[in-house]
Write an enzyme that holds these catalytic residues in place. Structure first.
Site, short mmCIF file in Angstrom:
data_model
loop_
_atom_site.label_atom_id
_atom_site.label_comp_id
_atom_site.label_asym_id
_atom_site.label_seq_id
_atom_site.Cartn_x
_atom_site.Cartn_y
_atom_site.Cartn_z
N LYS A 10 35.32 87.40 24.86
CA LYS A 10 35.66 86.06 24.33
C LYS A 10 34.49 85.09 24.50
O LYS A 10 34.22 84.28 23.61
CB LYS A 10 36.92 85.51 25.02
CG LYS A 10 38.22 86.23 24.62
CD LYS A 10 38.53 86.05 23.14
CE LYS A 10 39.84 86.67 22.74
NZ LYS A 10 40.09 86.64 21.29
N GLY A 26 45.54 91.00 12.20
CA GLY A 26 46.28 91.11 13.46
C GLY A 26 47.59 90.34 13.38
O GLY A 26 48.07 89.78 14.37
N GLN A 56 51.85 89.06 18.83
CA GLN A 56 52.71 88.01 19.40
C GLN A 56 52.51 86.68 18.67
O GLN A 56 53.47 86.03 18.27
CB GLN A 56 52.39 87.81 20.90
CG GLN A 56 53.36 86.85 21.57
CD GLN A 56 52.86 86.28 22.89
OE1 GLN A 56 51.73 86.54 23.32
NE2 GLN A 56 53.72 85.53 23.55
N ILE A 66 50.53 82.40 26.14
CA ILE A 66 51.47 81.89 25.12
C ILE A 66 52.86 82.49 25.38
O ILE A 66 53.00 83.71 25.54
CB ILE A 66 50.99 82.25 23.70
CG1 ILE A 66 49.54 81.76 23.47
CG2 ILE A 66 51.93 81.68 22.65
CD1 ILE A 66 49.34 80.26 23.55
N ARG A 102 49.12 98.41 11.70
CA ARG A 102 50.38 99.10 11.38
C ARG A 102 51.14 98.35 10.29
O ARG A 102 50.89 97.16 10.08
CB ARG A 102 51.24 99.21 12.65
CG ARG A 102 51.37 97.90 13.40
CD ARG A 102 51.78 98.12 14.85
NE ARG A 102 51.52 96.94 15.67
CZ ARG A 102 52.36 95.94 15.88
NH1 ARG A 102 53.54 95.94 15.30
NH2 ARG A 102 52.03 94.93 16.65
N TYR A 118 37.77 91.61 28.51
CA TYR A 118 38.37 90.70 27.53
C TYR A 118 37.67 89.34 27.58
O TYR A 118 37.25 88.79 26.55
CB TYR A 118 39.87 90.57 27.85
CG TYR A 118 40.63 89.55 27.05
CD1 TYR A 118 40.80 89.69 25.68
CD2 TYR A 118 41.24 88.46 27.70
CE1 TYR A 118 41.54 88.76 24.96
CE2 TYR A 118 41.99 87.54 26.99
CZ TYR A 118 42.13 87.69 25.62
OH TYR A 118 42.88 86.77 24.92
#
Ligand code: NAD
Ligand code: SER
Length: 314
Positions: A145, A10, A14, A171, A38, A141
């Protein structure tokens, strides 16, 4: 001493795009293998396309590059996850299981799997939320987690796998754009400010959330991963805090540098997510165990963001 060989999964996101560069400065460009779904551009070291759901491909990359540390950053974040909950659960959990199982079977030395403030829900204390708090998240999400933290703890206790984690707040950085979370407004707002455009905020002006500047987030990650294993008392995930502010407060901070900046408020579905999260976090366990201390407050971050994005404004 053995040369560390690091796999980042990943790496195009960001945090990953900034963390890879920091790891490369510490460990050497060729020793950090950046991977993502990608193709990754402008790399100063090796990179590969890797789908974290493909266990066989992940094992091949680990063996091919002689990997001994894995940073697992691939995930679907809070806002995107709510658009397709089962898809988000599948990606977040299956990718984590692949990382944990391959790490165990290949004898990986250290694994990093970040968690989030999204583990908390309405039942948690809304301010200075403690390390050990009731965890009833309201997003898929957050559920992934909480489950992920517990699986990391399980692999540590059952197999002795050295998995480390921290619950990042939102972040904020100038280097990269966020990937579909509820705290994304706090990055977008700076881009609008430097373009001299009015910003429409998707949260209400008084919604306080915990946030962290990218510089501090990267340093925290490296410090946790370099800390002696026997100092770490939390093997689920460490609370981590930097600053807390509302959209109105970040707007005021930007206006001190760009007095004409205008913001309007049009809350959407992300308001309910934000309201389920705490406004501030107690990170005393991280401070005690590995000497965590943030360096950026809101105004210092604003000056740095505007300097990098817009070469300052005044
Ligand atoms: P991001 O969405 O910006 O990046 C995630 C990256 O994972 C993307 O580049 C995406 O292409 C990649 N990815 C998605 N599915 C993949 C798959 N199947 N295989 C390989 N790669 C895949 O996320 P981020 O903000 O960089 O977050 C990194 C980690 O930090 C995540 O675990 C996230 O939950 C956590 N976190 C982030 C924040 C934040 O504010 N950014 C806050 C708390 C926790
Ligand atoms: N920044 C992340 C999000 O908003 C928090 O984990 O989803």
């Amino acid at each position: 001493m053995k040369q560390d060989r690091i796999l980042v999964i990943g790496a195009g996101g960001q945090i990953g795009s900034v963390l890879v560069e920091a790891l490369r400065s510490n460990y050497g460009n060729d020793n950090v293998i950046a991977t993502d779904l990608r193709p990754l551009e402008n790399q100063s070291g090796p990179s590969e396309i890797l789908d974290a759901l493909n266990a066989e491909a992940m094992a091949t990359v680990v063996k091919k590059h002689g990997i001994n540390q894995i940073y697992h950053l691939a995930a679907i974040l809070s806002a995107n996850g709510e658009k397709n909950p089962l898809w988000a659960w599948d990606i977040n959990m299956r990718s984590l299981f692949n990382v944990l199982e391959i790490s165990r079977s290949e004898g990986i030395d250290k694994v990093y799997c970040p968690s989030s403030i999204a583990v908390f829900g309405q039942e948690a204390a809304a301010r200075d939320t403690p390390q050990y708090e009731v965890l009833i998240p309201e997003t898929v999400y957050g559920i992934s987690k909480v489950a992920g933290e517990n699986w990391c703890n399980y692999y540590f206790k059952r197999y002795g796998l050295d998995v480390r984690s921290m619950r990042y707040p939102g972040i904020i950085g100038y280097q990269s754009m966020p990937g579909g979370g509820t705290t994304d407004y706090a990055v977008d707002i700076y881009h609008y400010a430097v373009r001299g455009e009015a910003f429409e905020c998707f949260l209400k002006e008084d919604t306080m959330l915990p946030m962290l500047y990218m510089t501090d987030a990267i340093r925290a990650t490296l410090e946790l991963m370099e800390a002696p294993a026997d100092k770490l008392t939390v093997r689920t995930s460490y609370n981590l805090a930097g600053m807390s502010f509302t959209p109105a407060e970040i707007t005021e901070s930007i206006r001190r540098e760009a007095p004409d900046f205008k913001v309007t408020y049009k809350p959407d579905f992300r308001q309910a997510i934000a309201e389920s999260w705490p406004g501030s976090i107690d990170d005393s366990a991280a401070r005690r165990d590995w000497n965590w201390k943030p360096e950026f407050d809101l105004d210092k971050m604003t000056r740095d963001m505007l300097f990098h994005l817009g070469n300052g404004l005044k």
